[in-house]
Design an enzyme around this catalytic site. Structure first.
Site, PDB file in Angstrom:
ATOM      1  N   VAL A 209     -26.637 -12.124 -11.912  1.00 23.98           N
ATOM      2  CA  VAL A 209     -25.347 -12.360 -12.568  1.00 23.98           C
ATOM      3  C   VAL A 209     -25.316 -11.650 -13.929  1.00 23.98           C
ATOM      4  CG1 VAL A 209     -23.766 -14.120 -13.449  1.00 23.98           C
ATOM      5  CG2 VAL A 209     -24.986 -14.511 -11.304  1.00 23.98           C
ATOM      6  N   GLY A 210     -26.483 -11.541 -14.571  1.00 25.64           N
ATOM      7  CA  GLY A 210     -26.552 -10.790 -15.817  1.00 25.64           C
ATOM      8  C   GLY A 210     -25.999  -9.377 -15.658  1.00 25.64           C
ATOM      9  N   GLU A 227     -29.637 -13.776 -21.800  1.00 23.72           N
ATOM     10  CA  GLU A 227     -30.828 -14.642 -21.862  1.00 23.72           C
ATOM     11  C   GLU A 227     -31.215 -14.931 -20.422  1.00 23.72           C
ATOM     12  OE1 GLU A 227     -32.472 -15.971 -24.561  1.00 23.72           O
ATOM     13  OE2 GLU A 227     -31.243 -14.997 -26.072  1.00 23.72           O
ATOM     14  N   CYS A 261     -36.545 -22.123 -18.264  1.00 25.68           N
ATOM     15  CA  CYS A 261     -36.655 -20.655 -18.226  1.00 25.68           C
ATOM     16  C   CYS A 261     -37.995 -20.168 -18.754  1.00 25.68           C
ATOM     17  CB  CYS A 261     -35.517 -20.020 -19.002  1.00 25.68           C
ATOM     18  SG  CYS A 261     -35.411 -20.614 -20.697  1.00 25.68           S
TER      19      CYS A 261
END
Ligand code: NAD
Length: 451
Positions: A209-210, A227, A261
């Protein structure tokens, strides 16, 4: 909280969702009046956000339990109080951070010339958050965006629906609704937002999606902060106190059921160290969560069935040293340590993002460094070593978003350190004054008297 913060709030129709183009135009109009620029507006918004967290923290904790089975202690520690600390740090230092910074002027411009940099707000920024720390990862970037004097569109994750709904109710009740808006929704709503022109897009989530976000941003030449995640390795040196290592690793790994993460993704150690660490991890998991972690109130749940199924498929990637149990209806996967894991096994092919810790053996430091450097640059790298030389070699010979010696996760609680990735783990950073860098333009100014 029940009083409209500004009279104009009454004019906002809360029932029919505003079209993205209208929403961005409305916030842009507010920004154009200059209202968000004075430091008083910024600190005022931060104080309102702080009040929201202290007065309605319990509502957020309830939502976090519903979405992720987070205990109240964990919800406060990792999301609510975390954000309060970020706000307090910013309130303490903002005036100092915003001070123009003088630059030396070269001689050919004359002794009366002056030069400096100053921070300008960017305009309207979009913050897109993921589901794993769904409050912190929406609100902490907003702290930086507001402190920098921007209008903000905040998009919480639809995969944490209770937290998303709570934030959508609370944020407009506390913050300036002419400058801050929450848009709930998933792919269609986010896609529609991304078609609009923003002055910065701050995205936290996965790299696939980044790429979508960066492509959409390119259309408008909008800068992005990404991020992202990835597999964060751990190197455990021989001759370390493995009970301490195992305790710290287990706490870091199994927090939020491994859905962090910067969670340690896998461990590299020589065969002898790995064998002893395996035994220490079994003891550490039992000490933290008991013999039946499903009954432990401190242990979280997997966010949804899709991730549960994905993780269940990784449980046979090695020999189960501890854990291995799962319960689909409860979305429970036990804290699991896998030993003798082949680097080619499925669990080593993708970010685990769940409570499974593989132990992979290497011959020693050289092979560990080569192993790390053969793969994508991680968001975090953790080293447990008593040897200064080993720590220095890893620092110098590897690249990662952050580097933690002796303690996983904690580097991101240091507000004066930038938090962000490198390469596949992301671009840009935030927290503390690095958020001001991210959400402002550092303008170069030269002044030469006319006389
Ligand atoms: P997610 O599925 O909640 O997605 C994140 C956001 O992207 C959501 O708001 C979602 O609505 C939006 N989105 C999803 N698909 C989209 C599309 N096609 N177009 C536009 N927007 C879309 O969360 P996730 O990505 O599963 O989050 C987990 C990942 O995030 C992991 O890789 C993790 O390591 C990473 N992560 C990174 C950080 C960090 O600070 N670097 C923090 C947390 C999580």
């Amino acid at each position: 909280p029940n009083q409209p913060v500004h009279p104009s709030e009454a004019s906002v129709n809360h029932h029919a969702p505003e079209r993205p183009a209208d929403l961005v135009a409305r916030l842009r109009a507010t920004f154009a009046t200059g209202r968000t620029k004075p430091v008083e507006w910024r600190t005022g918004q931060l104080r309102r956000l702080r009040a929201m967290l202290t007065e309605r923290g319990a509502d957020l904790a309830t939502a976090l339990r519903a979405d992720l089975g987070k205990s109240s202690t964990e919800a406060y520690r990792t999301e609510i109080d975390f954000t309060v600390r970020e706000i307090d740090h910013t309130l303490d230092h903002l005036a100092q951070w915003l001070r123009p910074e003088p630059a030396p002027v070269p001689a050919h411009l004359g002794a009366d010339a002056r030069a400096w940099t100053q921070y300008d707000p960017l305009g309207v920024v979009l913050v897109i958050a993921p589901w794993n720390y769904p409050a912190q990862l929406l609100l902490a970037p907003m702290v930086g965006a507001l402190a920098s004097g921007n209008a903000v569109v905040a998009k919480p994750s639809e995969l944490a629906p209770a937290t998303s709904a709570a934030l959508a109710e609370l944020i407009p009740a506390y913050l300036d609704t002419d400058a801050v808006a929450v848009v709930e929704g998933g792919v269609p709503e986010t896609t529609a937002l991304l078609a609009e022109r923003f002055d910065h897009i701050f995205y936290t989530g996965n790299g696939t999606v980044g790429r979508v976000v960066m492509r959409a941003a390119a259309e408008h030449l909008t800068p992005v902060t990404l991020e992202l995640g990835g597999k964060s390795p751990v190197f455990v040196d021989r001759d370390t106190d493995l009970d301490v290592v195992a305790d710290r690793l287990a706490r870091g790994k199994f927090l939020n059921a491994g859905q962090t993460c910067v969670a340690p993704d896998y461990v590299l150690a020589d065969p002898e160290t790995a064998a002893a660490l395996e035994r220490a991890l079994v003891r550490a998991v039992e000490a933290l969560f008991g013999t039946d972690p499903q009954a432990s109130p401190e242990y979280g749940r997997i966010v949804n069935e899709r991730h549960f199924d994905r993780l269940s498929g990784l449980l046979d990637s090695g020999r189960v040293a501890v854990g291995g149990a799962s319960d689909r209806t409860a979305k429970y996967i036990a804290p699991t340590v896998l030993a003798d894991v082949d680097p080619k096994s499925p669990v080593m092919q993708e970010e685990i993002f769940g409570p499974i810790l593989p132990l992979v053996t290497v011959s020693g430091l050289d092979e560990a460094i080569a192993f790390i450097n053969d793969r994508d640059k991680p968001l975090a790298l953790y080293v447990f070593s008593e040897s200064e030389e080993t720590r220095a070699r890893i620092a110098a010979e590897t690249s990662s978003g952050g580097l933690g010696h002796g303690l996983p996760l904690a580097h991101l609680t240091v507000s004066d350190l930038p938090f962000g990735g490198v390469g596949e783990s992301g671009t840009g950073s935030y927290h503390g004054r690095y958020s001001i860098e991210t959400f402002s333009h550092r303008k170069a100014v030269l002044e030469k008297p006319l006389g």
